[in-house]
Design an enzyme around this catalytic site. Structure first.
Site, mmCIF file in Angstrom:
data_model
loop_
_atom_site.group_PDB
_atom_site.id
_atom_site.type_symbol
_atom_site.label_atom_id
_atom_site.label_comp_id
_atom_site.label_asym_id
_atom_site.label_seq_id
_atom_site.Cartn_x
_atom_site.Cartn_y
_atom_site.Cartn_z
ATOM 1 N N TYR A 116 -10.224 7.796 19.212
ATOM 2 C CA TYR A 116 -11.239 7.255 18.310
ATOM 3 C C TYR A 116 -11.323 5.728 18.336
ATOM 4 C CZ TYR A 116 -12.074 11.997 17.282
ATOM 5 O OH TYR A 116 -12.424 13.314 17.443
ATOM 6 N N GLU A 127 -15.048 3.892 8.932
ATOM 7 C CA GLU A 127 -15.559 4.984 9.764
ATOM 8 C C GLU A 127 -15.388 6.361 9.136
ATOM 9 O OE1 GLU A 127 -14.426 3.027 14.134
ATOM 10 O OE2 GLU A 127 -13.639 4.994 13.557
ATOM 11 N N HIS A 130 -0.863 -0.057 5.674
ATOM 12 C CA HIS A 130 -1.440 0.949 6.564
ATOM 13 C C HIS A 130 -0.543 2.176 6.754
ATOM 14 C CE1 HIS A 130 -4.575 -1.912 8.584
ATOM 15 N NE2 HIS A 130 -4.494 -2.086 7.266
ATOM 16 N N TYR A 168 -9.850 -10.440 9.981
ATOM 17 C CA TYR A 168 -9.989 -11.029 8.655
ATOM 18 C C TYR A 168 -10.172 -12.542 8.786
ATOM 19 C CZ TYR A 168 -8.538 -6.508 6.905
ATOM 20 O OH TYR A 168 -8.467 -5.157 6.631
ATOM 21 N N GLN A 176 0.812 -1.213 0.000
ATOM 22 C CA GLN A 176 0.000 0.000 0.000
ATOM 23 C C GLN A 176 0.851 1.271 0.000
ATOM 24 O OE1 GLN A 176 -2.409 -0.601 3.503
ATOM 25 N NE2 GLN A 176 -3.642 -2.219 2.540
#
Length: 373
Positions: free
Chosen positions: A253, A243, A150, A264, A84
């Site tokens: 949060y 979210e 991430h 997963y 990513q």
């Protein structure tokens, strides 16, 4: 040099739960402004109808007003283009017309070894828009960690010129999102020179990194200022629990203590709870996950008055654009637009002309303009 295609395709939007009524259902069409972009990730408008675009493999290009796509700009630093990671978000400075300053974030390699982290740099776009000059890394996530996952990496500039950067938890380090001695799973706020903003909530707390604005985030993939002037953020849940948050200083949060998602393959994360005192609830969540990316509030009346104040969110997984109607900070309705797009929506921005622009995430990605039918 890559070519551009100027064709239009009519796309009728259909609604899905929670849906707008049939009488309110939107009809829009997409216009291909440019194609041939390699996994484009973010865009910024630089005047004269031009758009600066990042490509995840590590290149930055200019799409001209005629749709032509430039050769890669010189001056982009090395990036970790794995998993990513890569060259990710991009914004222009509020005073770009005068100072030509841009900010971008990317997966930064360590000086040695396989570790990496998200970094944010500032640069000046050259007068001929062919290179980045005065490139300076103003923030580097700590600690660096060997991971392909991430990175987060969305930038928002506040009204005072300071910069918010939303950072991922690096996947295996998700517990770090709850501690203040690292930048994993955090939103940070810095001044344009990279120094911590003096009003940050943890500046004077022993053991806390002074750049931290909020904690408990997983993998932010969208961020913008709302009509209320506050920071809104969008993040991926694990398997469910994507979210939308309105991010306030010093607040937690919840990730990974509370989540509407699961591991997963199934199974609870932590205690498997969705609420806990002292932890913030999302304003909106998607279960199952839609893999949201990119978000923009609509202030233009190009699509009618009903769109003004709506929030637009792209879906990577289901390949559509979500239009969310709000009552203050509460999402009251959702409409799924472009159901036949069949392309991963990576970024969503409103242009200076009032039109909405999308980037599609593919090896032959496109810059699209939305037009009312």
């Amino acid at each position: 040099m890559k070519s551009a295609l100027f064709t239009t395709a009519l796309v009728l939007a259909t609604s899905a739960w929670p849906a707008l009524s049939a009488a309110q259902s939107s009809a829009i069409r997409t216009e291909v402004v440019a194609k041939g972009l390699e996994n484009p990730w973010a865009m910024a408008f630089i005047g004269e109808g031009r758009v600066l675009v990042t490509e995840r493999p590590g290149t930055m290009r200019v799409v001209g007003a005629d749709g032509r796509v430039s050769e890669p700009l010189a001056g982009v630093p090395p990036v970790v283009a794995q998993g990513q990671g890569g060259l990710l978000d991009l914004i222009t400075d509020r005073d770009f017309a005068r100072n030509r300053t841009v900010y971008f974030c990317y997966a930064e390699p360590a000086a040695s070894g396989s570790a990496n982290s998200t970094a944010m740099a500032s640069a000046v776009l050259s007068a001929d828009a062919r290179s980045l000059e005065q490139v300076r890394v103003i923030f580097s996530q700590k600690p660096k960690y060997s991971s392909r996952l991430h990175f987060g990496c969305r930038i928002v500039q506040a009204a005072d010129g300071s910069l918010f950067l939303a950072l991922g938890d690096r996947f295996q380090r998700m517990a770090d999102a709850q501690t203040l001695d690292n930048h994993h799973g955090k939103v940070v706020r810095v001044k344009p020179d990279g120094s911590p903003h003096p009003d940050n909530p943890f500046v004077n707390r022993a053991g806390a990194l002074p750049e931290i604005w909020s904690i408990g985030h997983r993998n932010p993939q969208g961020a913008t200022l709302g009509p209320d002037g506050q920071l809104w953020e969008l993040e991926h849940g694990p398997q469910g629990g994507d979210e939308i948050n309105r991010v306030e200083p010093g607040k937690n949060y919840g990730w990974p203590v509370i989540t509407y998602g699961e591991s997963y393959g199934g199974g609870a994360i932590g205690e498997g709870i969705t609420t806990k005192p002292g932890l913030e609830q999302p304003l909106h969540q998607w279960t199952p996950s839609i893999a949201p990316s990119g978000m923009a509030f609509v202030s233009s009346e190009r699509y009618g008055k009903d769109w003004v104040g709506n929030l637009l969110v792209g879906s990577l997984k289901f390949r559509y654009l979500a239009r969310l109607a709000l009552d203050g900070t509460r999402v009251v309705k959702e409409e799924r637009l472009l159901p036949n797009l069949n392309q991963r929506v990576r970024d969503v921005r409103q242009g200076p002309d009032g039109f909405i622009y999308l980037l599609t995430d593919a090896r032959n990605g496109e810059l699209l303009r939305l037009l009312p039918r």
